[in-house]
Motif scaffolding. Sequence first.
Motif, PDB file in Angstrom:
ATOM      1  N   ALA A 114      -7.470   4.310  -5.232  1.00 47.37           N
ATOM      2  CA  ALA A 114      -8.148   5.173  -4.265  1.00 47.37           C
ATOM      3  C   ALA A 114      -9.552   4.634  -4.017  1.00 47.37           C
ATOM      4  CB  ALA A 114      -8.215   6.617  -4.767  1.00 47.37           C
ATOM      5  N   GLY A 115      -9.991   4.729  -2.791  1.00 43.89           N
ATOM      6  CA  GLY A 115     -11.323   4.229  -2.464  1.00 43.89           C
ATOM      7  C   GLY A 115     -11.627   4.441  -0.997  1.00 43.89           C
ATOM      8  N   GLU A 116     -12.526   3.634  -0.485  1.00 47.06           N
ATOM      9  CA  GLU A 116     -12.909   3.738   0.916  1.00 47.06           C
ATOM     10  C   GLU A 116     -13.213   2.358   1.477  1.00 47.06           C
ATOM     11  OE1 GLU A 116     -17.646   4.799   0.469  1.00 47.06           O
ATOM     12  OE2 GLU A 116     -16.212   6.462   0.469  1.00 47.06           O
ATOM     13  N   ARG A 125     -13.628   4.871   6.003  1.00 44.06           N
ATOM     14  CA  ARG A 125     -12.236   5.313   6.021  1.00 44.06           C
ATOM     15  C   ARG A 125     -11.721   5.365   4.586  1.00 44.06           C
ATOM     16  NH1 ARG A 125     -13.617   6.497  10.286  1.00 44.06           N
ATOM     17  NH2 ARG A 125     -12.783   5.935  12.356  1.00 44.06           N
ATOM     18  N   HIS A 126     -11.230   6.522   4.164  1.00 41.83           N
ATOM     19  CA  HIS A 126     -10.688   6.674   2.823  1.00 41.83           C
ATOM     20  C   HIS A 126      -9.232   6.214   2.784  1.00 41.83           C
ATOM     21  CE1 HIS A 126     -14.024   9.655   2.958  1.00 41.83           C
ATOM     22  NE2 HIS A 126     -14.239   9.210   1.734  1.00 41.83           N
ATOM     23  N   CYS A 128      -5.631   6.108  -0.047  1.00 44.21           N
ATOM     24  CA  CYS A 128      -4.976   6.405  -1.317  1.00 44.21           C
ATOM     25  C   CYS A 128      -3.660   5.627  -1.355  1.00 44.21           C
ATOM     26  CB  CYS A 128      -4.683   7.898  -1.459  1.00 44.21           C
ATOM     27  SG  CYS A 128      -6.126   8.979  -1.471  1.00 44.21           S
ATOM     28  N   ASP A 142      -7.130   9.295   5.923  1.00 43.09           N
ATOM     29  CA  ASP A 142      -7.708  10.599   6.254  1.00 43.09           C
ATOM     30  C   ASP A 142      -6.723  11.491   7.003  1.00 43.09           C
ATOM     31  OD1 ASP A 142     -10.769  10.367   5.544  1.00 43.09           O
ATOM     32  OD2 ASP A 142     -10.208   8.475   6.474  1.00 43.09           O
ATOM     33  N   CYS A 146      -6.056  12.370   2.705  1.00 46.97           N
ATOM     34  CA  CYS A 146      -6.757  11.608   1.674  1.00 46.97           C
ATOM     35  C   CYS A 146      -8.203  11.439   2.111  1.00 46.97           C
ATOM     36  CB  CYS A 146      -6.093  10.241   1.474  1.00 46.97           C
ATOM     37  SG  CYS A 146      -6.977   9.166   0.317  1.00 46.97           S
ATOM     38  N   HIS A 147      -9.083  12.242   1.523  1.00 39.77           N
ATOM     39  CA  HIS A 147     -10.499  12.231   1.900  1.00 39.77           C
ATOM     40  C   HIS A 147     -11.395  11.859   0.727  1.00 39.77           C
ATOM     41  CE1 HIS A 147      -9.305  14.117   5.656  1.00 39.77           C
ATOM     42  NE2 HIS A 147      -8.736  15.113   4.982  1.00 39.77           N
ATOM     43  N   GLY A 148     -10.843  11.143  -0.232  1.00 43.87           N
ATOM     44  CA  GLY A 148     -11.620  10.753  -1.405  1.00 43.87           C
ATOM     45  C   GLY A 148     -11.584  11.754  -2.527  1.00 43.87           C
TER      46      GLY A 148
END
Length: 216
Positions: A114-116, A125-126, A128, A142, A146-148
């Motif tokens: 997980a990251g951006e 942009r996130h 996963c 997103d 998946c928003h972090g």
Amino acid sequence: MQAFGISGSAEKAASPRPRRTANTLFWAALIPTVATVGGFLSQYPYGMLWVGILIVLAAAAAGPIVAGSVWNRAGAATLVGFSLLALGLFAGSNLNETYMKQLGERTGAVVVEAGERVNHKGDVRHFCKVVDDSGSRAELGDIQNCHGQFATGRRVVLFEDRLGGLDPWIEATDNRGVDPLGLGITGGLYALTAAALFYAGQRRRPELEFTRPRRA
């Protein structure tokens, strides 16, 4: 003869009413529905994002044209234009969540990364990357919720489209409840747009006609 003349005039004036109402209802239902469909289509992968955006923009242009240029209601046209853009924005995400969580198939998964990412415009942009219980891998963003908020190694639940068109929707639990606020905003924007178009159509102003003065 005089009474007959008055009755005939009233009947002639009232005859366009049903047609006007039917025409107004047609546009009041069609235009916000098209914007809603465009917002939902923007959630699909394979370039459908741009197709959905174009449909929303087309609806946002058609609404003010009908209300402003055809029906001569400038105030309603302005309101319709802004509400259609907002409707397309809210409808896509909320309908996607509702459809996936109510009709999707639940599958357990683990977040393996997980990251951006930051694109060339500086937008974040996130993402996963997940592996479900069957071993299938997917990368979500997103649009798929998946928003972090999910850390690597986190156990999650995927709601998968039974038809296979949409990417999975990721959640922390298997709760199928949806966001009532988002759906309320979407429904409110739809109703506002339809009501503004209906008002403009029922209170439309006829175009000004210029005729030459008669000679004495």
